[in-house]
Design an enzyme around this catalytic site. Structure first.
Site, PDB file in Angstrom:
ATOM      1  N   SER A 176       0.842  -1.191   0.000  1.00 21.57           N
ATOM      2  CA  SER A 176       0.000   0.000   0.000  1.00 21.57           C
ATOM      3  C   SER A 176       0.881   1.247   0.000  1.00 21.57           C
ATOM      4  O   SER A 176       1.672   1.455   0.919  1.00 21.57           O
ATOM      5  CB  SER A 176      -0.908   0.019   1.228  1.00 21.57           C
ATOM      6  OG  SER A 176      -1.453   1.315   1.377  1.00 21.57           O
ATOM      7  N   HIS A 193      -1.200  -1.236  -4.224  1.00 20.28           N
ATOM      8  CA  HIS A 193      -2.481  -0.889  -3.594  1.00 20.28           C
ATOM      9  C   HIS A 193      -2.549   0.619  -3.384  1.00 20.28           C
ATOM     10  O   HIS A 193      -1.692   1.201  -2.717  1.00 20.28           O
ATOM     11  CB  HIS A 193      -2.589  -1.634  -2.262  1.00 20.28           C
ATOM     12  CG  HIS A 193      -3.893  -1.473  -1.551  1.00 20.28           C
ATOM     13  ND1 HIS A 193      -5.010  -2.222  -1.833  1.00 20.28           N
ATOM     14  CD2 HIS A 193      -4.246  -0.651  -0.533  1.00 20.28           C
ATOM     15  CE1 HIS A 193      -5.996  -1.866  -1.026  1.00 20.28           C
ATOM     16  NE2 HIS A 193      -5.565  -0.912  -0.220  1.00 20.28           N
ATOM     17  N   ASP A 228      -4.703   3.699  -1.982  1.00 24.25           N
ATOM     18  CA  ASP A 228      -5.805   4.057  -1.083  1.00 24.25           C
ATOM     19  C   ASP A 228      -6.328   5.442  -1.404  1.00 24.25           C
ATOM     20  O   ASP A 228      -5.647   6.445  -1.174  1.00 24.25           O
ATOM     21  CB  ASP A 228      -5.323   4.006   0.370  1.00 24.25           C
ATOM     22  CG  ASP A 228      -5.118   2.586   0.850  1.00 24.25           C
ATOM     23  OD1 ASP A 228      -6.078   1.792   0.765  1.00 24.25           O
ATOM     24  OD2 ASP A 228      -3.998   2.259   1.296  1.00 24.25           O
ATOM     25  N   MET A 239      -8.941   8.243  -0.450  1.00 27.31           N
ATOM     26  CA  MET A 239      -9.782   8.652   0.691  1.00 27.31           C
ATOM     27  C   MET A 239     -10.290  10.064   0.454  1.00 27.31           C
ATOM     28  O   MET A 239      -9.539  10.934   0.008  1.00 27.31           O
ATOM     29  CB  MET A 239      -8.965   8.626   1.981  1.00 27.31           C
ATOM     30  CG  MET A 239      -8.313   7.291   2.271  1.00 27.31           C
ATOM     31  SD  MET A 239      -7.522   7.318   3.874  1.00 27.31           S
ATOM     32  CE  MET A 239      -6.666   5.731   3.856  1.00 27.31           C
ATOM     33  N   HIS A 278      -8.275   1.117  -3.995  1.00 25.37           N
ATOM     34  CA  HIS A 278      -9.212   0.898  -2.888  1.00 25.37           C
ATOM     35  C   HIS A 278      -9.881   2.233  -2.589  1.00 25.37           C
ATOM     36  O   HIS A 278      -9.257   3.127  -2.022  1.00 25.37           O
ATOM     37  CB  HIS A 278      -8.416   0.359  -1.678  1.00 25.37           C
ATOM     38  CG  HIS A 278      -9.228   0.200  -0.435  1.00 25.37           C
ATOM     39  ND1 HIS A 278      -8.646   0.021   0.809  1.00 25.37           N
ATOM     40  CD2 HIS A 278     -10.563   0.159  -0.221  1.00 25.37           C
ATOM     41  CE1 HIS A 278      -9.595  -0.096   1.725  1.00 25.37           C
ATOM     42  NE2 HIS A 278     -10.762  -0.009   1.134  1.00 25.37           N
ATOM     43  N   MET A 286     -12.052   4.507  -0.636  1.00 20.01           N
ATOM     44  CA  MET A 286     -12.737   4.776   0.636  1.00 20.01           C
ATOM     45  C   MET A 286     -13.413   6.128   0.478  1.00 20.01           C
ATOM     46  O   MET A 286     -12.983   7.143   1.046  1.00 20.01           O
ATOM     47  CB  MET A 286     -11.717   4.759   1.789  1.00 20.01           C
ATOM     48  CG  MET A 286     -11.275   3.340   2.129  1.00 20.01           C
ATOM     49  SD  MET A 286      -9.704   3.292   3.004  1.00 20.01           S
ATOM     50  CE  MET A 286      -8.592   3.367   1.609  1.00 20.01           C
ATOM     51  N   MET A 320     -11.803  -5.884   5.488  1.00 17.95           N
ATOM     52  CA  MET A 320     -10.921  -4.955   6.210  1.00 17.95           C
ATOM     53  C   MET A 320     -10.568  -5.541   7.578  1.00 17.95           C
ATOM     54  O   MET A 320     -11.446  -5.983   8.315  1.00 17.95           O
ATOM     55  CB  MET A 320     -11.603  -3.600   6.410  1.00 17.95           C
ATOM     56  CG  MET A 320     -11.789  -2.753   5.158  1.00 17.95           C
ATOM     57  SD  MET A 320     -10.270  -2.346   4.281  1.00 17.95           S
ATOM     58  CE  MET A 320      -9.335  -1.467   5.532  1.00 17.95           C
ATOM     59  N   GLY A 353      -0.744   1.678   9.508  1.00 18.82           N
ATOM     60  CA  GLY A 353      -0.037   1.465  10.764  1.00 18.82           C
ATOM     61  C   GLY A 353      -0.896   1.124  11.963  1.00 18.82           C
ATOM     62  O   GLY A 353      -0.429   1.203  13.095  1.00 18.82           O
ATOM     63  N   ASP A 393      -6.788  -6.345   4.363  1.00 19.60           N
ATOM     64  CA  ASP A 393      -6.121  -5.040   4.344  1.00 19.60           C
ATOM     65  C   ASP A 393      -6.194  -4.436   5.739  1.00 19.60           C
ATOM     66  O   ASP A 393      -7.291  -4.232   6.273  1.00 19.60           O
ATOM     67  CB  ASP A 393      -6.838  -4.147   3.318  1.00 19.60           C
ATOM     68  CG  ASP A 393      -6.235  -2.753   3.205  1.00 19.60           C
ATOM     69  OD1 ASP A 393      -5.143  -2.509   3.757  1.00 19.60           O
ATOM     70  OD2 ASP A 393      -6.879  -1.900   2.546  1.00 19.60           O
ATOM     71  N   GLY A 448      -2.993  -3.846   9.008  1.00 22.18           N
ATOM     72  CA  GLY A 448      -2.222  -4.549  10.028  1.00 22.18           C
ATOM     73  C   GLY A 448      -1.621  -5.864   9.567  1.00 22.18           C
ATOM     74  O   GLY A 448      -1.245  -6.698  10.400  1.00 22.18           O
ATOM     75  N   SER A 491       2.641  -0.397   6.039  1.00 20.23           N
ATOM     76  CA  SER A 491       3.784  -0.118   6.910  1.00 20.23           C
ATOM     77  C   SER A 491       4.761  -1.293   6.950  1.00 20.23           C
ATOM     78  O   SER A 491       5.979  -1.088   6.997  1.00 20.23           O
ATOM     79  CB  SER A 491       3.300   0.259   8.315  1.00 20.23           C
ATOM     80  OG  SER A 491       2.323  -0.627   8.768  1.00 20.23           O
TER      81      SER A 491
HETATM   82  C1  DX5 Z   1      -6.306   1.625   5.611  1.00 19.76           C
HETATM   83  C2  DX5 Z   1      -5.879   1.329   4.214  1.00 19.76           C
HETATM   84  C3  DX5 Z   1      -4.765   0.366   4.121  1.00 19.76           C
HETATM   85  C4  DX5 Z   1      -3.486   0.815   4.765  1.00 19.76           C
HETATM   86  C5  DX5 Z   1      -2.865  -0.390   5.378  1.00 19.76           C
HETATM   87  O1  DX5 Z   1      -7.518   2.292   5.608  1.00 19.76           O
HETATM   88  O2  DX5 Z   1      -6.965   0.794   3.462  1.00 19.76           O
HETATM   89  O3  DX5 Z   1      -4.524  -0.035   2.777  1.00 19.76           O
HETATM   90  O4  DX5 Z   1      -2.568   1.400   3.898  1.00 19.76           O
HETATM   91  O5  DX5 Z   1      -1.743  -0.014   6.089  1.00 19.76           O
HETATM   92  P1  DX5 Z   1      -1.024  -1.028   7.094  1.00 19.76           P
HETATM   93  O6  DX5 Z   1      -0.577  -2.222   6.294  1.00 19.76           O
HETATM   94  O7  DX5 Z   1       0.100  -0.230   7.631  1.00 19.76           O
HETATM   95  O8  DX5 Z   1      -2.037  -1.398   8.138  1.00 19.76           O
HETATM   96 ZN    ZN Z   2      -6.478  -0.108   1.499  1.00 18.18          ZN
END
Ligand code: DX5
Ligand code: ZN
Length: 222
Positions: free
Chosen positions: A7, A30, A32, A34, A63, A65, A134, A142, A172, A174, A195
């Site tokens: 990501s 990936h 993101d 937002m 992705h 959001m 999710m 992170g 996706d 952690g 991360s």
């Molecule tokens: C969170 C995102 C993830 C995020 C994951 O809303 O959709 O894609 O980047 O980051 P890590 O792998 O650090 O949890």
């Molecule tokens: Zn994501």
């Protein structure tokens, strides 16, 4: 085969081309998106996806959001995304939207926030190329992996098998060396890691290690 999708939320946004290069060998990148409404964070949109698509040969897994994906998601296919994920909680007409994404030439995918159950969507699964479960509340990189999502991953895998579907099951949030095996054992086959990949000294090597871990876990437990 397990797929690892780094990501770029955890990458340096001022050097995205180089950050894409740094994870060569990744299956997808990936991205993101937002909008500061669906989630309390703001990242990037269509123009950045367009530029990133020109800058890398790695296919883009967007992705979204965002609110109103029915209105905005198709533009991400035009921008070059190979896979577009919208949220079930935000889509007004998920079947129509999934069909439109496929018609435009992308893989169609739907995401579920932690509190959204998969069961109401059982009949929609054949319309999708991927379901994203999710494993954190969307919005930030992170965060700590939510173990309580493992039963949902397992139930989703059972539904996919029950209907004999080819679709992928993505996780996706952690995902790291500590958690990837549990996800794979539960039935996930596409792993987003932000991360865990970008904080590694060698991000490309981190991708290879995660993939090997996921593969081993799948083979021993399924
Ligand atoms: C969170 C995102 C993830 C995020 C994951 O809303 O959709 O894609 O980047 O980051 P890590 O792998 O650090 O949890
Ligand atoms: Zn994501």
């Amino acid at each position: 085969m397990a797929q690892i999708n780094p990501s770029i939320l955890s990458a340096d946004f001022a050097n995205l081309a180089a950050e894409a290069e740094a994870v060569q060998g990744a299956d997808w990148l990936h991205v993101d998106v937002m909008d500061n409404h669906f989630v309390p964070n703001l990242t990037l949109g269509v123009p950045v996806v367009e530029s990133l698509h020109k800058a890398t040969r790695t296919p883009l897994d967007c992705h979204l959001m965002i609110e109103e994906p029915d209105r905005w998601a198709p533009a991400y296919v035009e921008a070059g995304a190979g896979s577009v994920t919208f949220h079930a909680e935000a889509a007004a007409a998920p079947v129509r939207l999934a069909r439109e994404l496929r018609t435009k030439g992308a893989r169609a995918s739907m995401a579920l926030k932690p509190a959204t159950p998969v069961e109401p969507y059982e009949d929609l699964l054949p319309e999708l190329d991927m379901l994203l479960v999710m494993t954190v509340e969307p919005g930030f990189g992170g965060q700590a992996f939510l173990d309580i999502m493992l039963p949902k991953i397992r139930r989703t895998r059972q539904l996919i098998e029950k209907h004999g579907l080819e679709m992928w099951l993505q996780v996706d949030g952690g995902v790291s060396a500590e958690t990837v095996e549990r996800c794979a054992e539960a039935g996930a086959d596409v792993f987003v890691a932000g991360s865990a990949v970008y904080s590694a000294e060698d991000p490309a090597e981190a991708v290879r290690v995660l993939r090997a871990q996921a593969e081993n876990a799948r083979h021993t437990c399924r």
